[in-house]
Structures are given as C-alpha cells and as structure tokens.
Design an enzyme around this catalytic site. Structure first.
Site, short mmCIF file in Angstrom:
data_model
loop_
_atom_site.label_atom_id
_atom_site.label_comp_id
_atom_site.label_asym_id
_atom_site.label_seq_id
_atom_site.Cartn_x
_atom_site.Cartn_y
_atom_site.Cartn_z
N SER A 151 -9.76 1.32 2.83
CA SER A 151 -8.93 2.10 1.96
C SER A 151 -7.81 1.33 1.26
O SER A 151 -7.22 1.83 0.30
CB SER A 151 -8.30 3.23 2.77
OG SER A 151 -7.42 2.70 3.75
N SER A 155 -9.92 -1.03 7.01
CA SER A 155 -9.30 -0.91 5.69
C SER A 155 -8.54 -2.11 5.15
O SER A 155 -8.14 -2.10 3.99
CB SER A 155 -8.36 0.29 5.66
OG SER A 155 -9.12 1.45 5.47
N LYS A 188 0.85 -1.20 0.00
CA LYS A 188 0.00 0.00 0.00
C LYS A 188 0.88 1.26 0.00
O LYS A 188 1.92 1.29 0.68
CB LYS A 188 -0.88 -0.05 1.26
CG LYS A 188 -1.94 1.03 1.34
CD LYS A 188 -2.82 0.82 2.59
CE LYS A 188 -3.96 1.82 2.67
NZ LYS A 188 -4.80 1.62 3.87
N1 GLN Z 1 -13.34 3.27 5.94
C1 GLN Z 1 -12.83 3.79 7.17
C2 GLN Z 1 -12.60 5.27 7.02
O1 GLN Z 1 -13.05 5.79 6.10
C3 GLN Z 1 -11.62 3.03 7.59
C4 GLN Z 1 -10.37 3.53 7.03
C5 GLN Z 1 -9.17 2.77 7.48
O2 GLN Z 1 -9.27 1.74 8.14
N2 GLN Z 1 -8.01 3.31 7.14
O3 GLN Z 1 -11.96 5.89 7.83
#
Ligand code: GLN
Length: 478
Positions: A154, A178, A79
């Site tokens: 994400s 994420s 990532k």
């Molecule tokens: N979808 C969640 C957010 O928008 C989680 C994001 C994450 O775990 N980095 O913050």
C-alpha cells in the site's frame, strides 16, 4: 548534477561542502513533482512552502557552521498514514479527507529533531489495505518505470515518489508487505523492521499485531542511516522494545564471507514467475562466488500464511476502524440522520471505500460469537507454527533470501476486481510479517521489459543488521 537523484550520503556531503543548499535540493525535488506528478500521482499533499521554509532554516544553520545530523536538510516523502502536525493526513480515505492532526507521530518528531524537510504526503491504498495503490480515494499511483503499471502498495506513493526522484528518501508502513512489495515494483530499497523496533505512535493502526514502520531509500547505506533515527523504545508505544539499538553502519563494513544464506523452496515454487525466481537465483550464484554458503531450506507452513493474514488482519482492522464513527473521528455524513444507527450507517457508508468495507465484514464475521474460536483463534495458532518454522530454520542459516513478489508490477486495473488474486500477491511477504521479523527489499534486476525485480533478505528478530550487511554487499555487486 541532478540534485534530486542523489543518495542521502551524496546529498549530505554536498550540503556540508556547500556545493549546493538544502533549498536547491528541495526545489529540485519540487520541480520533479511539478513535471511528473500529474502522471504518476505519488502525492496526496505537496507541502512546497513548508519544505522550502524548513530547508532555508537548515541552510542558515549550516552557514553558521553548526554540525548537523546526516538527514538534516534532506527532502523526505511521508506516507499519508503518519500524523503530521498541521499537515493533512488522510489515510487516502474519504472519512479522513480533511483531517489535520494536532500532533506528530513519534517518528516524525524524531526526524524533525534531526532537521527534517518534509516535501509532502504520499498516496496509498485506503487505510493501507491493498497491494497496488488503486484503492485510494485520490486515484491510482502509477509506476515511474511504466505508467501503465501499478506502483505496488500500500505504500505505492512513497516508493514511486523516490523512484521518480521526487524525494531523496521516503517513509512507509508494512503490515503484510506494504514497504517491500512497492519497493520491489518501483526498483528502490525498502525495509520492514522487527515488530516493536520502531514506534507506531501517531501512525494509524491497521492490524496492531502486524503493523511496522520503515524507510525507502536508494541504497542500503541510506536505509541504515534512517533506521538509526527511527529505531528505539518509545514511551508512547508500549509494544516498542527496550532492546538496545545497535550502530547499524557497523554492519555495512562487515565481510559477508562465511555467511550462510537459506533459500526457502516454497518461495521459488508454484505461482512464482520464472523470470523472478531466475533473477534471484542468478544473484545468489554471484554471491556464492564471494564466499557465501547457500543452503536450500523449507518453511512448510508458508502456504497457510495468506489465510492466517486475511483472518487476523481484517479482525484487528475491524476493531481499530471502530473509532471512525464521525463522532470521535471522521467526516460527518451528508444526509441528516433520523437516529444514531442511521448516523453511523451514513457516516461509515459514505466514508469507507469498498475494500475497507469488505475487510470490516470479514473481520467482524471472524470475531463474532461462535466463530472466534473457529477463525481468529485457530489462525493465531497457525501463526505460531509459522513463527516456529522461521525459528527452526534460523538455527542453520544467518538469513533467508527470496523474491519479494511472485511477479513484477502488474497493469493498472488488472487485478483490482479480483480481491483474491490481489491477496495472493503478498504470499511471499506475509510470512515474515506473521513472524514479526525484519526483511529488506533490494532491487537486483529488471525483466526484459525493464520492470524491476526485488530480492528479499529475511533475518531473525532484531537482526536488521544482517539484512543491511548482505544488502550492502548486493549493492556493491552491481
Ligand atoms: N497488501 C497487503 C494488504 O492488502 C498488505 C498491506 C500492508 O502491508 N499494509 O493488506
């Protein structure tokens, strides 16, 4: 044999038996990228040259008869939030578009010591804020199972790269879901570790009391192999635990008979699609036949988890992103400013996307004088209740089993203009994040349109082994 579809174990045995070389394995992944990534958009940067060079190095060492680690020569997609020395690391944000880190994140260093072959850096929501990889300045990552749909987020790029056979495993981060949610949307395995189990040093911080780092792989056994390398104390991250790291492979061979699993009723109720809850329940019935005890349990504070998250997470994020001021970090603004304030306004105005601006506003508001007690402090108190909910329930059960996401991967564009709906998509992953406990996402079914459905296995702090034990049993059910 399509080399890019192998598991780590298969690839590693093939390499050791000299059936193929790491270079061939790497080229097979690069070919998949060439063929399909213009459509999927899993990668921000592909480092073909660097990957082939590392692969050749491993092949030489193997040819010389050296005993190498299980991960040596196995292509990995990382990532773009991880600092990788000499390779651009953008967090999918305009403000870091050209940032090339001068050092490696601890986990990258650890993997390099084992003979890492990094195929490239994957797409993500900007600064990991999002659940669909649509908030990226490099465009959306599409789901390999159906390109009209999102890959989740994400860490959508890492999940999609693996699902599209562009790597053998991947790395991601999970702050509120994420890793688990994109794993579930793309039909791969993904592990969120206990907070403090894996070093966060060199990985851009989002919400420091929530962030974790973990792997994506094709099965639970591979997850265990990667976790063994990543886990442990790091003097560069003082939140890492000195707790001894167990031998994770040992858990895979343990019998699940007699294990007690809890089904939290809040995770199967309103807002969860029936096709998802039914799929999970069907698997649970199958497990029951292997001698598992199943109990319905309750985690009453679950309903507050999303609110707790969207107060504390933006608060911590707004503080962490302060450093991107185009002086210490970040791209200089295009227009010549007249004064310092204008400089900051221009740099941050141009450098951050809408979702980041939205969260900085929520976060600074929640932290401002007079509001701190009403929002941040109150949310942290409720967070403690969520932690206690889990503690209590783990007195009666070994693990919790639930859906990862209330629904399968949604369509590109379907939710991007409705932030609240997007936030709700994390309703089932955020609670474990709030409590800092581990959770594994395992693909267990597909709906009638062929979209994957993932099961979440949640365990107490530092009990990743329990997730692996049940995950491995599930893999063998198929
Ligand atoms: N979808 C969640 C957010 O928008 C989680 C994001 C994450 O775990 N980095 O913050």
């Amino acid at each position: 044999m399509e080399l890019n579809k192998l598991t780590i174990r298969e690839a590693m045995s093939g390499l050791r038996a000299k059936k193929f070389s790491s270079e061939e394995l790497t080229l097979a992944c690069l070919k998949a990228i060439e063929e399909r990534d213009s459509e999927i958009n899993a990668f921000i940067t592909v480092d073909g040259e660097g990957a082939v060079k590392s692969a050749r190095g491993i092949d030489k060492r193997l040819a010389a008869g050296e005993e190498l680690h299980d991960l040596a020569g196995i292509p990995v997609a990382v990532k773009d939030i991880f600092n990788t020395m000499g390779v651009r690391s953008t967090c999918a944000s305009p403000i870091l578009r050209d940032f090339v880190p001068p050092y490696d994140a601890t986990v990258i260093e650890l993997l390099k010591q084992k003979g890492m072959v990094m195929i490239g850096k994957t797409n993500m929501d900007e600064f990991a804020c999002g659940a669909s990889t649509e908030h990226s300045c490099f465009g959306v990552t599409r789901n390999p199972h159906n390109t009209e749909r999102v890959s989740g987020g994400s860490s959508g790029g890492s999940a999609a790269a693996l699902a599209a056979n562009m790597s053998i495993y991947s790395l991601g981060t999970d702050t509120g879901g994420s890793i688990r949610q994109p794993a579930s949307f793309c039909g791969v395995h993904g592990l969120k570790v206990t907070y403090g189990r894996v070093s966060r040093s060199g990985v851009t911080s989002l919400a420091s009391s929530w962030d974790t780092i973990g792997p994506f792989a094709r099965n639970t056994e591979d997850i265990a192999t990667i976790l063994q390398v990543l886990a442990g104390k790091d003097r560069r991250d003082l939140t890492t635990s000195p707790k001894e790291v167990p031998n994770y492979a040992d858990f895979l061979s343990q019998d699940i008979k007699g294990m007690t699993i809890g089904l939290p009723k809040e995770y199967f109720g309103e807002g969860v699609d029936t096709e998802v809850s039914e799929a999970i329940k069907n698997k649970v019935s199958q497990l029951e036949k292997s001698g598992l005890n199943v109990k319905e349990v309750t985690l009453p504070y679950t309903k507050y988890a999303v609110s707790v998250y969207y107060i504390t997470m933006p608060a911590e994020l707004s503080a962490n992103l302060e450093r991107f001021d185009a002086i210490r970090y970040g791209k200089k603004p295009e227009d010549t400013p007249h004064n310092m304030i204008e400089y900051y306004f221009n740099a941050r105005g141009e450098g951050f996307g809408d979702e980041i601006k939205r969260r900085i506003m929520i976060g600074t508001y929640a932290l401002s004088a007079g509001y701190y007690d009403a929002y941040y402090k109150r949310a942290m108190k409720v967070r403690t209740r969520i932690i206690e909910d889990f503690k209590k329930v783990f007195e009666d059960v070994d693990v919790l089993v639930a859906p990862v996401s209330p629904f399968v991967a949604f369509k590109v564009g379907e939710m991007v203009n409705d932030p609240l709906a997007m936030y709700m998509s994390d309703a089932l992953t955020i609670p474990a994040s709030a409590a800092g406990i581990p959770a594994l996402s395992v693909p267990v079914a597909s709906n009638n349109e062929g979209m994957p459905i993932g099961m979440q296995i949640i365990a107490p702090q530092f009990e990743e082994g329990r997730c692996l034990k049940l995950g491995h049993a599930l893999d063998n059910l198929k």
